[in-house]
Scaffold this motif. Structure first.
Motif, mmCIF file in Angstrom:
data_model
loop_
_atom_site.group_PDB
_atom_site.id
_atom_site.type_symbol
_atom_site.label_atom_id
_atom_site.label_comp_id
_atom_site.label_asym_id
_atom_site.label_seq_id
_atom_site.Cartn_x
_atom_site.Cartn_y
_atom_site.Cartn_z
ATOM 1 N N TYR A 165 82.285 16.180 10.486
ATOM 2 C CA TYR A 165 83.552 16.529 9.840
ATOM 3 C C TYR A 165 84.212 17.687 10.585
ATOM 4 C CZ TYR A 165 81.707 13.646 6.074
ATOM 5 O OH TYR A 165 81.194 12.599 5.357
ATOM 6 N N GLU A 166 85.520 17.781 10.446
ATOM 7 C CA GLU A 166 86.277 18.825 11.136
ATOM 8 C C GLU A 166 86.034 20.196 10.522
ATOM 9 O OE1 GLU A 166 90.969 20.059 11.928
ATOM 10 O OE2 GLU A 166 90.461 18.010 11.351
ATOM 11 N N ARG A 167 85.872 20.228 9.192
ATOM 12 C CA ARG A 167 85.626 21.507 8.525
ATOM 13 C C ARG A 167 84.702 21.314 7.334
ATOM 14 N NH1 ARG A 167 90.244 20.260 5.287
ATOM 15 N NH2 ARG A 167 90.419 21.548 3.407
ATOM 16 N N TYR A 168 84.043 22.420 6.983
ATOM 17 C CA TYR A 168 83.108 22.451 5.861
ATOM 18 C C TYR A 168 83.360 23.734 5.071
ATOM 19 C CZ TYR A 168 80.439 19.206 8.891
ATOM 20 O OH TYR A 168 80.048 18.161 9.696
ATOM 21 N N ILE A 169 82.814 23.779 3.848
ATOM 22 C CA ILE A 169 82.793 24.995 3.059
ATOM 23 C C ILE A 169 81.322 25.384 2.881
ATOM 24 C CG2 ILE A 169 83.333 26.081 0.841
ATOM 25 C CD1 ILE A 169 85.820 25.386 2.431
ATOM 26 N N VAL A 197 84.101 26.778 7.490
ATOM 27 C CA VAL A 197 83.508 26.809 8.833
ATOM 28 C C VAL A 197 83.987 25.605 9.632
ATOM 29 C CG1 VAL A 197 81.461 28.181 8.293
ATOM 30 C CG2 VAL A 197 81.395 25.708 7.941
ATOM 31 N N ARG A 198 84.194 25.861 10.915
ATOM 32 C CA ARG A 198 84.642 24.831 11.844
ATOM 33 C C ARG A 198 83.803 24.905 13.114
ATOM 34 N NH1 ARG A 198 89.869 22.613 10.885
ATOM 35 N NH2 ARG A 198 90.852 23.445 8.999
ATOM 36 N N ALA A 199 84.167 24.115 14.109
ATOM 37 C CA ALA A 199 83.420 24.065 15.364
ATOM 38 C C ALA A 199 83.231 25.462 15.949
ATOM 39 C CB ALA A 199 84.148 23.169 16.371
ATOM 40 N N GLY A 200 81.999 25.772 16.311
ATOM 41 C CA GLY A 200 81.674 27.067 16.900
ATOM 42 C C GLY A 200 81.130 28.076 15.909
ATOM 43 N N ASP A 201 81.235 27.777 14.614
ATOM 44 C CA ASP A 201 80.742 28.709 13.595
ATOM 45 C C ASP A 201 79.254 28.516 13.334
ATOM 46 O OD1 ASP A 201 83.295 29.691 13.346
ATOM 47 O OD2 ASP A 201 83.741 28.649 11.474
ATOM 48 N N SER A 216 83.044 12.264 -4.750
ATOM 49 C CA SER A 216 82.454 11.351 -3.762
ATOM 50 C C SER A 216 83.069 11.510 -2.379
ATOM 51 C CB SER A 216 82.613 9.899 -4.235
ATOM 52 O OG SER A 216 83.985 9.595 -4.443
ATOM 53 N N GLU A 217 84.311 11.991 -2.304
ATOM 54 C CA GLU A 217 84.980 12.220 -1.027
ATOM 55 C C GLU A 217 85.769 13.522 -1.100
ATOM 56 O OE1 GLU A 217 87.477 8.917 -0.123
ATOM 57 O OE2 GLU A 217 85.822 7.564 0.331
ATOM 58 N N GLY A 218 85.943 14.149 0.053
ATOM 59 C CA GLY A 218 86.690 15.400 0.084
ATOM 60 C C GLY A 218 86.199 16.274 1.220
ATOM 61 N N VAL A 219 86.094 17.576 0.970
ATOM 62 C CA VAL A 219 85.616 18.519 1.978
ATOM 63 C C VAL A 219 84.127 18.762 1.751
ATOM 64 C CG1 VAL A 219 85.873 20.829 2.959
ATOM 65 C CG2 VAL A 219 87.884 19.607 2.102
ATOM 66 N N PRO A 220 83.289 18.556 2.779
ATOM 67 C CA PRO A 220 81.839 18.715 2.596
ATOM 68 C C PRO A 220 81.434 20.170 2.389
ATOM 69 C CG PRO A 220 82.355 18.291 4.895
ATOM 70 C CD PRO A 220 83.630 18.118 4.143
ATOM 71 N N VAL A 221 80.391 20.356 1.585
ATOM 72 C CA VAL A 221 79.841 21.680 1.283
ATOM 73 C C VAL A 221 78.457 21.797 1.922
ATOM 74 C CG1 VAL A 221 79.074 23.260 -0.543
ATOM 75 C CG2 VAL A 221 81.095 21.808 -0.893
ATOM 76 N N ILE A 222 78.251 22.852 2.690
ATOM 77 C CA ILE A 222 76.949 23.075 3.324
ATOM 78 C C ILE A 222 76.068 23.873 2.376
ATOM 79 C CG2 ILE A 222 75.727 24.184 5.233
ATOM 80 C CD1 ILE A 222 78.175 23.691 6.971
#
Length: 200
Positions: free
Chosen positions: A106-110, A81-85, A41-47
């Motif tokens: 979010y600051e980062r995604y996978i 991935v982060r800002a600019g990717d 339910s929480e953690g690092v978001p996946v695209i």
């Protein structure tokens, strides 16, 4: 031909605008490594594909985001991935392009196993400009014409590396991106206002 281009413009392969590090262009983890059994339910978001769109104004949709634990995400550094990717679909709806920018929540995604990423070299290419280039009918049509497979269309990392685009000098890229971005921002603001009015 280069002689037919405006002064200072170049025709380059996508790999030529990638940042000079190993994972500047990469795919997501293998499917079994990031399957639904790991979602929390929480953690690092996946695209995933549902978070991308062929619509130019939708750089990243946060609807239906799924998450994986921090310790698992740490194993997928190359797929981060982060800002600019930029993010591309490699299996499924070919032609979808996403951008991680100031709108991102979010600051980062996978990226998932059906996505791939591009981290541009900031001294060569403006991320927002590249987003509009890859969202253009010409480049999107070129990508879709190269898809492989039938039941589940694919477009792999090697093909993405070889996609040719026209690249003006960096200051001109920024000017073009600023104009198109301002138009997108107005459209997004109108969309939010209309949604608010409907809810009222």
């Amino acid at each position: 031909m280069a002689s037919e281009l405006p002064a200072g413009w170049l025709r380059v392969r996508t790999e030529e605008v990638a940042a000079p590090h190993r994972h500047a262009m990469a795919t997501g983890p293998f499917g079994s490594a990031i399957s639904s059994k790991y979602f929390v339910s929480e953690g690092v978001p996946v695209i995933r594909g549902s978070n991308l769109s062929e619509a130019i104004g939708t750089r990243l949709s946060h609807q239906s985001l799924v998450f994986i634990p921090e310790d698992l995400a740490a194993k997928f550094h190359r797929s981060e991935v982060r800002a600019g990717d930029l993010v591309f679909t490699c299996w499924g709806t070919i032609g979808q392009v996403g951008l991680i920018d100031e709108r991102a929540e979010y600051e980062r995604y996978i990226v998932s196993n059906k996505q791939m990423k591009l981290t541009p070299a900031p001294l060569k290419a403006e991320s927002l400009f590249l987003y509009y280039v890859f969202s253009s009918p010409e480049v999107m049509g070129s990508i879709q014409s190269q898809k492989i497979g039938s039941s589940v269309p694919g477009f792999n990392l090697g093909q993405l590396r070889a996609v040719e685009i026209f690249l003006p000098p960096l200051p001109e890229q920024r000017r073009i991106a600023a104009v198109l971005g301002a138009l997108d921002d107005k459209i997004e603001l109108n969309r939010k206002m209309n949604k608010t009015l409907e809810e009222m």
